[in-house]
Scaffold this active site. Structure first.
Site, PDB file in Angstrom:
ATOM      1  N   SER A 141      -9.859  -0.223   7.560  1.00 49.20           N
ATOM      2  CA  SER A 141      -9.368  -0.387   6.079  1.00 49.20           C
ATOM      3  C   SER A 141      -8.855  -1.817   5.417  1.00 49.20           C
ATOM      4  O   SER A 141      -8.253  -1.645   4.217  1.00 49.20           O
ATOM      5  CB  SER A 141      -7.933   0.504   6.200  1.00 49.20           C
ATOM      6  OG  SER A 141      -9.642   1.709   5.972  1.00 49.20           O
ATOM      7  N   SER A 194      -9.687   1.702   3.003  1.00 49.35           N
ATOM      8  CA  SER A 194      -8.386   2.497   2.402  1.00 49.35           C
ATOM      9  C   SER A 194      -7.608   1.369   1.975  1.00 49.35           C
ATOM     10  O   SER A 194      -6.640   2.331   0.161  1.00 49.35           O
ATOM     11  CB  SER A 194      -8.070   3.542   2.976  1.00 49.35           C
ATOM     12  OG  SER A 194      -6.830   3.192   4.187  1.00 49.35           O
ATOM     13  N   LYS A 202       0.568  -1.257  -0.208  1.00 47.03           N
ATOM     14  CA  LYS A 202       0.089   0.019   0.080  1.00 47.03           C
ATOM     15  C   LYS A 202       0.768   1.223  -0.486  1.00 47.03           C
ATOM     16  O   LYS A 202       2.129   0.945   0.879  1.00 47.03           O
ATOM     17  CB  LYS A 202      -0.707   0.435   1.314  1.00 47.03           C
ATOM     18  CG  LYS A 202      -1.505   1.096   1.417  1.00 47.03           C
ATOM     19  CD  LYS A 202      -2.334   0.852   2.758  1.00 47.03           C
ATOM     20  CE  LYS A 202      -4.079   1.781   3.048  1.00 47.03           C
ATOM     21  NZ  LYS A 202      -4.710   1.839   3.857  1.00 47.03           N
TER      22      LYS A 202
END
Length: 481
Positions: free
Chosen positions: A194, A170, A100
């Protein structure tokens, strides 16, 4: 249709699970160079063009940046290491991974999918990435996050199953890359849900470990006392294997929570026999009673309950001992978010509109007494849950990951869409970030997920139950173009 992810006979190495790929690497049936090239080829075939900031309606666009030449060099080094070290080579040496776009990699851009950090380059490796790098894993690239991890939709990324739907967030880019077969595993993070939200939206799996299990050093924060790094993959077993590598270090001591108990060996396979969950007590609480579950979600939860009972678990219904105060969550999250974002005040015009709105609100959270009071109430609530598990002889809690299925992609970065209290994306997930308890999220279908929750430090029995459930009753769905 794609081959089974766990099949060593998969026609394309990119379809292999991480554990199956590791076994082939160890046995000489596959090289890291071949596996990495297969993943890079998949990215080129399925991402929908070069990575872009905003994404296109017809593209998955899971990646912020891909590093093909560096990945190939790391793969060659992994193959050389395996030849040199033989049986002493770490299990995941040569297995590709995505990060990420919050995880620092020394010398590479780190942007949190934001123009605010357009020119930022990491000066050091995030500790968790360093642990993977030291064991020979191959970095394919950075995946998109909802900007600065401050949202649950990641609208610049298309859902592989339906490009017009949100991928969740996210950690949306990581989930999309996994679901589309572009990487076997990825790292995400979880502050209000997330890791788990994208898994429920994309039919993938994730583990949010106990808070403090993994260090957050070198990861761009959202709210450090709520932030949980964690692994994502198509299966729980792959997540567990990656978590075992990530957790090869001491748990973190913070001012808010003591470190969790040592993690110990994590299971990587289901137990045999028709009733592997005999002796396990699973509670379903009243937390979702106030929410309107979509019919597919309600059916998925019922299916998971029946599957658990069929595998021998004892299911009980109990009221939850404590529910979070959304004002307290806002105080904790926004106070800590402003502590980070204050340094970017001069670049406020570079945020996407919804994130600018989020930061503008966070600017007002500077009351130390309010913050300390919220943290004290959080600690009391966490203690209530810990006592509840023990007093009721409950091993796990089962609940839907989300009360809804994925909705239309598009407006997530518009003002008025900053999330927060009342957002169905975090209606069930946020509590477990406040308590710091470990959660495994696994799919019932590509658009419905369930979560299993355990007390802090109980990752091993939690993971075992989740693997048993997935492998015996709820096989992970596989997307194919």
């Amino acid at each position: 249709m794609a081959q089974n992810a766990d099949s060593p006979e998969a026609s394309d190495p990119a379809d292999l699970s991480a554990l199956a790929a590791a076994d082939l690497l160890a046995g000489g049936g596959l090289s890291s160079a071949e596996l990495t090239e297969a993943c890079l080829r998949r990215i080129e075939q399925r991402n929908g063009g070069d990575p872009s900031f905003d994404g296109e309606p017809e593209a998955i666009n899971a990646w912020v940046r891909v590093y093909p030449e560096a990945a190939r060099a790391q793969a060659r080094a992994a193959d050389e290491r395996r030849l040199r070290d033989g049986g002493a080579t770490p299990r995941f040496c040569g297995v590709p991974v995505a990060l990420k776009d919050l995880y620092g990699v020394a010398g590479l851009p780190l942007t949190a999918s934001s123009r605010v950090l357009a020119d930022h380059v990491a000066t050091a490796d995030a500790v968790v990435w360093a642990r993977l790098r030291e064991r020979g894993m191959v970095l394919l690239g950075h995946t998109h996050t909802h900007e600065f991890a401050a949202g649950g939709t990641t609208d610049q990324v298309g859902n592989p199953w339906a490009l017009d739907l949100v991928v969740g967030g996210s950690s949306g880019g990581s989930a999309a890359a996994i679901a589309a077969g572009m990487t076997p595993v990825a790292l995400g993070s979880d502050t209000g849900g997330s890791l788990r939200i994208p898994s429920a939206c994309c039919g993938t799996s994730a583990i949010k470990p106990s808070h403090g299990r993994l260090p957050i050093d070198g990861i761009i924060p959202l709210a450090p006392s709520l932030d949980h790094p964690g692994p994502m993959a198509r299966t729980v077993a792959d997540c567990a294997a990656l978590l075992a590598v990530m957790a090869q270090g001491e748990p973190v001591t913070s001012a808010l929570m003591p470190p969790p108990a040592p993690i110990g060996p994590l299971p990587l396979a289901c137990r045999p026999g028709p009733r592997p969950l005999a002796g396990v007590t699973v509670a379903v609480t009243d937390r979702s009673d106030a929410l309107e579950l979509e019919p597919q979600v309600a059916a998925g939860l019922d299916g998971a309950r029946q599957a658990l009972e069929g595998l021998g678990a004892r299911l009980v219904s109990l009221p939850a001992p404590w529910e979070l105060d959304w004002d307290d969550l806002s105080i904790v999250l926004m106070t800590e978010a402003w502590a980070y974002h204050a340094q970017h005040a001069e670049h406020h015009d570079r945020y996407r509109p919804a994130i600018a709105e989020f930061v503008e609100a966070a600017r007002n959270f500077t009351d130390a007494q309010a913050y300390l009071g919220a943290q004290q109430r959080r600690a009391s609530g966490t203690a209530a849950w810990e006592h509840w598990f023990g007093a009721n002889d409950v091993d796990l809690v089962l609940e839907p990951t989300l009360p809804i299925t994925p909705y239309g992609r598009g407006p997530g970065y518009e003002r008025g869409h900053a999330g927060g209290p009342g957002d169905p994306m975090i209606a069930l997930t946020a509590l477990w970030d406040l308590t710091g308890m470990p959660v495994v999220a696994l799919p019932v279908s590509w658009c419905v997920g369930v979560s299993l929750v355990a007390p802090r430090g109980h990752e091993a029995p939690l993971v075992q139950a989740a693997i048993d459930l997935q492998e015996h009753a709820l096989p992970a769905p596989r997307w194919s173009p």
